[in-house]
Design a protein around this motif. Structure first.
Motif, PDB file in Angstrom:
ATOM      1  N   TYR A   1      47.111 -23.296  17.841  1.00 56.43           N
ATOM      2  CA  TYR A   1      46.621 -22.171  17.043  1.00 56.43           C
ATOM      3  C   TYR A   1      46.324 -22.631  15.621  1.00 56.43           C
ATOM      4  N   PRO A   2      45.210 -22.129  15.041  1.00 59.88           N
ATOM      5  CA  PRO A   2      44.844 -22.535  13.681  1.00 59.88           C
ATOM      6  C   PRO A   2      45.749 -21.875  12.645  1.00 59.88           C
ATOM      7  N   MET A   3      45.983 -22.559  11.559  1.00 57.48           N
ATOM      8  CA  MET A   3      46.784 -21.992  10.473  1.00 57.48           C
ATOM      9  C   MET A   3      45.900 -21.090   9.609  1.00 57.48           C
ATOM     10  N   TYR A   4      46.564 -20.143   8.941  1.00 55.22           N
ATOM     11  CA  TYR A   4      45.850 -19.141   8.160  1.00 55.22           C
ATOM     12  C   TYR A   4      44.817 -19.733   7.198  1.00 55.22           C
ATOM     13  N   ASP A   5      45.229 -20.739   6.432  1.00 55.16           N
ATOM     14  CA  ASP A   5      44.333 -21.261   5.387  1.00 55.16           C
ATOM     15  C   ASP A   5      43.074 -21.931   5.941  1.00 55.16           C
ATOM     16  N   PHE A   6      43.149 -22.355   7.195  1.00 54.23           N
ATOM     17  CA  PHE A   6      41.970 -22.926   7.829  1.00 54.23           C
ATOM     18  C   PHE A   6      41.166 -21.819   8.522  1.00 54.23           C
ATOM     19  N   ALA A   7      41.889 -20.947   9.187  1.00 51.70           N
ATOM     20  CA  ALA A   7      41.238 -19.910   9.990  1.00 51.70           C
ATOM     21  C   ALA A   7      40.508 -18.882   9.122  1.00 51.70           C
ATOM     22  N   HIS A   8      41.162 -18.472   8.046  1.00 52.68           N
ATOM     23  CA  HIS A   8      40.617 -17.336   7.302  1.00 52.68           C
ATOM     24  C   HIS A   8      39.218 -17.577   6.716  1.00 52.68           C
ATOM     25  N   PRO A   9      39.014 -18.698   6.019  1.00 54.19           N
ATOM     26  CA  PRO A   9      37.657 -18.927   5.496  1.00 54.19           C
ATOM     27  C   PRO A   9      36.619 -19.024   6.613  1.00 54.19           C
ATOM     28  N   LEU A  10      37.021 -19.566   7.771  1.00 52.72           N
ATOM     29  CA  LEU A  10      36.067 -19.671   8.876  1.00 52.72           C
ATOM     30  C   LEU A  10      35.752 -18.301   9.459  1.00 52.72           C
ATOM     31  N   GLU A  11      36.771 -17.454   9.558  1.00 56.40           N
ATOM     32  CA  GLU A  11      36.528 -16.086  10.036  1.00 56.40           C
ATOM     33  C   GLU A  11      35.516 -15.405   9.117  1.00 56.40           C
ATOM     34  N   ASP A  12      35.744 -15.545   7.819  1.00 55.90           N
ATOM     35  CA  ASP A  12      34.819 -14.946   6.847  1.00 55.90           C
ATOM     36  C   ASP A  12      33.418 -15.526   7.031  1.00 55.90           C
ATOM     37  N   ALA A  13      33.353 -16.848   7.166  1.00 58.94           N
ATOM     38  CA  ALA A  13      32.051 -17.517   7.269  1.00 58.94           C
ATOM     39  C   ALA A  13      31.318 -17.087   8.539  1.00 58.94           C
ATOM     40  N   ILE A  14      32.030 -17.045   9.655  1.00 64.78           N
ATOM     41  CA  ILE A  14      31.409 -16.690  10.933  1.00 64.78           C
ATOM     42  C   ILE A  14      30.825 -15.281  10.876  1.00 64.78           C
ATOM     43  N   GLU A  15      31.497 -14.397  10.165  1.00 68.00           N
ATOM     44  CA  GLU A  15      31.023 -13.006  10.078  1.00 68.00           C
ATOM     45  C   GLU A  15      29.993 -12.792   8.980  1.00 68.00           C
TER      46      GLU A  15
ATOM     47  N   ASN B   1      33.527  -4.955   7.463  1.00 72.66           N
ATOM     48  CA  ASN B   1      34.089  -5.278   8.785  1.00 72.66           C
ATOM     49  C   ASN B   1      35.581  -4.966   8.820  1.00 72.66           C
ATOM     50  N   LEU B   2      36.024  -4.518   9.979  1.00 70.66           N
ATOM     51  CA  LEU B   2      37.459  -4.497  10.232  1.00 70.66           C
ATOM     52  C   LEU B   2      37.720  -5.693  11.144  1.00 70.66           C
ATOM     53  N   ARG B   3      38.535  -6.601  10.652  1.00 76.13           N
ATOM     54  CA  ARG B   3      38.800  -7.797  11.450  1.00 76.13           C
ATOM     55  C   ARG B   3      40.299  -8.028  11.608  1.00 76.13           C
ATOM     56  N   PHE B   4      40.721  -8.121  12.828  1.00 77.92           N
ATOM     57  CA  PHE B   4      42.124  -8.439  13.076  1.00 77.92           C
ATOM     58  C   PHE B   4      42.321  -9.941  12.971  1.00 77.92           C
ATOM     59  N   ASP B   5      43.228 -10.295  12.091  1.00 73.76           N
ATOM     60  CA  ASP B   5      43.537 -11.694  11.872  1.00 73.76           C
ATOM     61  C   ASP B   5      44.672 -12.057  12.837  1.00 73.76           C
ATOM     62  N   ASP B   6      44.291 -12.172  14.101  1.00 71.85           N
ATOM     63  CA  ASP B   6      45.317 -12.314  15.143  1.00 71.85           C
ATOM     64  C   ASP B   6      45.457 -13.773  15.576  1.00 71.85           C
ATOM     65  N   THR B   7      45.848 -14.597  14.612  1.00 70.57           N
ATOM     66  CA  THR B   7      45.939 -16.025  14.915  1.00 70.57           C
ATOM     67  C   THR B   7      47.371 -16.494  15.135  1.00 70.57           C
ATOM     68  N   ASN B   8      48.323 -15.570  15.023  1.00 69.87           N
ATOM     69  CA  ASN B   8      49.723 -15.950  15.208  1.00 69.87           C
ATOM     70  C   ASN B   8      50.371 -15.025  16.223  1.00 69.87           C
ATOM     71  N   PRO B   9      50.300 -15.412  17.512  1.00 71.10           N
ATOM     72  CA  PRO B   9      50.707 -14.476  18.567  1.00 71.10           C
ATOM     73  C   PRO B   9      52.181 -14.088  18.572  1.00 71.10           C
ATOM     74  N   THR B  10      53.041 -14.798  17.842  1.00 71.03           N
ATOM     75  CA  THR B  10      54.473 -14.485  17.930  1.00 71.03           C
ATOM     76  C   THR B  10      54.794 -13.029  17.616  1.00 71.03           C
ATOM     77  N   LYS B  11      54.184 -12.496  16.553  1.00 70.66           N
ATOM     78  CA  LYS B  11      54.620 -11.160  16.115  1.00 70.66           C
ATOM     79  C   LYS B  11      53.572 -10.088  16.360  1.00 70.66           C
ATOM     80  N   GLU B  12      52.495 -10.449  17.048  1.00 75.22           N
ATOM     81  CA  GLU B  12      51.390  -9.505  17.156  1.00 75.22           C
ATOM     82  C   GLU B  12      51.467  -8.672  18.428  1.00 75.22           C
TER      83      GLU B  12
END
Ligand code: ATP
Ligand code: MG
Length: 552
Positions: free
Chosen positions: A205-219, A59-70
């Protein structure tokens, strides 16, 4: 042939043998806050190749959970770069922001289980309460808030009741854990920001350490391959998937980042060079951004070979630019036509060759690759040769042109230097030779030998082009960064030569076409600065190499 397995493949083999997973599913999860660089290429190639090897998915997944710099510019450039590298995500392109609803639900689940709480502490207080490597942290005064109250407050966070930084949601783990990441990490923050995908829907907005494992799990990712700095976060990754009760959870495996010695690699640092105007955009050919490498003339194959040669391990190491250059030379050597281009022209006049006559000579395009065929090149009385191929007073072992010496003109005749012209300032303006018609290349002439062969172009048919010669962007004499954190830029990182003379067919070079200019290196037609009929050539790499492939 028995193929050696890297440590990740060994771990996957074991997981498959033990029945932990039935397939392999990997992902590349860039944050769209900049362009990709050579380090990311390692991750892209590792993830996509691993999936391919096991007949799995990537998968190509954009980890776009921090809108400030994206920015969407970065989404587009990343897609182009990943595709160019040959990593095919097919129809599996995802955005973490599309999972915000699910992530919110998982957070609610944690609150309901008493595994997460809303904290009133501000950022500084949270830091103070966290403790240090030597001292345990202190419990947050909000830690024992009731589940009901936490549920209400988390919902209020979502509904915009609080200002940025006023509340956070923390995981309830262990403030005395020796691993600081486990000391009740923040998993949601309040940030009233407009997101490039979800707009104003969310103010938390979710923090990386919470979001990332869930993104992996959901996919349905099985093996979440990431770099070593996340090793200490792995217990938290596992905590999240366990407490969120993910069935068949993904597994995180860390590998060493790719660094290049004396080269600016980090995204943040490349970004600063771009923003400070030190380089001409993210695709400046001096950068090791993927876009810069592509523009310079690197090929996907050369980058893949480089990553493969380096191998995958957990041991941190630094690669040399030499090795990347070796890989592009090896790739282009059989693929590129070898043509003649004179970078620093000096007129050569063949006194005994008829004036006004043009003769077409046959020249093989690449002696290592017959498929590239041959071409006809014009020859005549007036040519250009490299300035350095003539010396009035040569040192010992100089076998090129000097008064009285004979050399071979590549693909043409032997010529003997019979004189030269100088201007008032003593500069040499032309070299005079005579040629021997018997010595024509391809006629099997064996009468005598010469020690030097030089390249040339016919003066009146040659095309004048611009060539750019590059050196490292970082000053080789200095550290990469100065005391203010700015790059010590090499003052001669690029030399632009506006009066190169090249064989006529090079006038038709199209963007990204690569050639070997004999004796001068590999060059690529620049995709931005070339105009029809007037290409600008970037030197990808010179021909000389100090790199030796380590023998097994
Ligand atoms: P940088 O460290 O340059 O700022 P990053 O890690 O912040 O980059 P991300 O967009 O988060 O950039 O990275 C996407 C993926 O690429 C991550 O899985 C990350 O571990 C990996 N990656 C980043 N840099 C390197 C590197 N130098 N070598 C190998 N993988 C890398
Ligand atoms: Mg990052």
């Amino acid at each position: 042939m028995e193929e050696s397995r890297n440590f990740i493949e060994q771990a996957i083999d074991k997981d498959l043998a033990d029945g932990v997973y039935e397939t392999v599913h990997t992902r590349f999860p860039p944050e769209p806050n900049g362009y990709l660089h050579i380090g990311h290429a390692k991750s892209i190639i590792l993830n996509s190749m691993t999936a391919k090897k096991y007949g799995g998915k990537f998968n190509l997944r954009f980890d776009d959970t921090n809108p400030t710099k994206e920015k969407s510019e970065f989404v587009d450039s990343i897609k182009a770069d990943v595709k160019w590298l040959g990593a095919d995500w097919e129809d599996r392109l995802f955005f973490a922001s599309n999972y915000f609803d699910q992530m919110y639900e998982y957070a609610v689940k944690l609150v309901k289980k008493g595994k997460a709480y809303v904290s009133d502490l501000n950022a500084e207080e949270i830091r103070e309460y966290r403790g240090t490597l030597k001292e345990p942290g202190k419990d947050d005064p909000s830690r024992n808030r009731s589940i009901e109250e936490n549920l209400q407050m988390f919902e209020d966070m979502k509904n915009g009741k609080y200002a940025d930084g006023e509340k956070v949601l923390r995981a309830k783990i262990d403030m005395a854990s020796p691993n600081i990441n486990m000391r009740d990490p923040i998993i949601y923050r309040v940030a009233h920001l407009t997101h490039q995908n979800t707009g104003d829907k969310w103010c938390i907005y979710p923090m990386y350490d919470f979001a990332h494992p869930l993104e992996d799990a959901i996919e349905g990712i099985t093996h979440s391959l990431c770099t070593l700095e996340f090793e200490d976060h792995r217990p938290l990754y596992n905590w999240v998937v366990e407490e969120c009760e993910i069935a068949n959870p993904p597994r995180q495996i860390e590998f060493a980042k790719l660094y290049l010695n004396h080269v600016v690699t980090g995204k943040r640092y490349i970004k600063k060079l771009v923003e400070d105007g030190v380089v001409d955009g993210w695709d400046d050919p001096r950068l090791v951004s993927i876009a810069g490498l592509r523009r310079r003339g690197y090929t996907p194959e050369s980058i893949r070979n480089f990553v493969q040669l380096l191998g995958i391990s957990k041991a941190q190491s630094t690669a040399e630019m030499d090795m990347l250059e070796y890989c592009i030379r090896e790739d282009l050597k059989p693929k590129a036509k070898r043509l003649m281009a004179v970078l620093h022209p000096l007129k050569l006049i063949i006194d005994n060759y008829p004036e006004g006559q043009t003769e077409m000579l046959d020249a093989v395009n690449n002696p290592e690759n017959e498929e590239l065929g041959s071409r006809q090149i014009p020859f005549g009385r007036e040519l250009y040769i490299e300035r350095e191929d003539f010396m009035e007073e040569p040192p010992k072992k100089y076998f090129r042109l000097f008064p009285g010496n004979e050399v071979r003109l590549m693909h043409a005749y032997f010529v003997k230097c019979v004189g030269f012209d100088k201007d008032e300032d003593g500069n040499i303006t032309a070299v005079h030779c005579t040629y021997d018609p018997e010595t024509k290349q391809g006629t099997g002439f064996t009468g005598r030998k010469v020690k030097g062969t030089i390249h040339w172009v016919k003066a009146d048919t040659a095309v004048k082009v611009t060539a750019r010669l590059y050196e490292g962007l970082v000053d080789p004499e200095k550290d990469v960064y100065d005391e203010n954190g700015n790059v010590n830029v090499n003052p001669t990182s690029v030399t632009v030569i506006d009066d190169c003379y090249v064989e006529p067919e090079l006038a038709e070079a199209k963007a990204y076409d690569s050639f070997q200019f004999v004796r001068n290196g590999f060059f690529c037609a620049d995709c931005k600065d070339s105009k029809p009929g007037a290409p600008v050539f970037n030197r990808i790499v010179s021909l000389k190499s100090s790199f030796k492939l380590p023998t097994a």
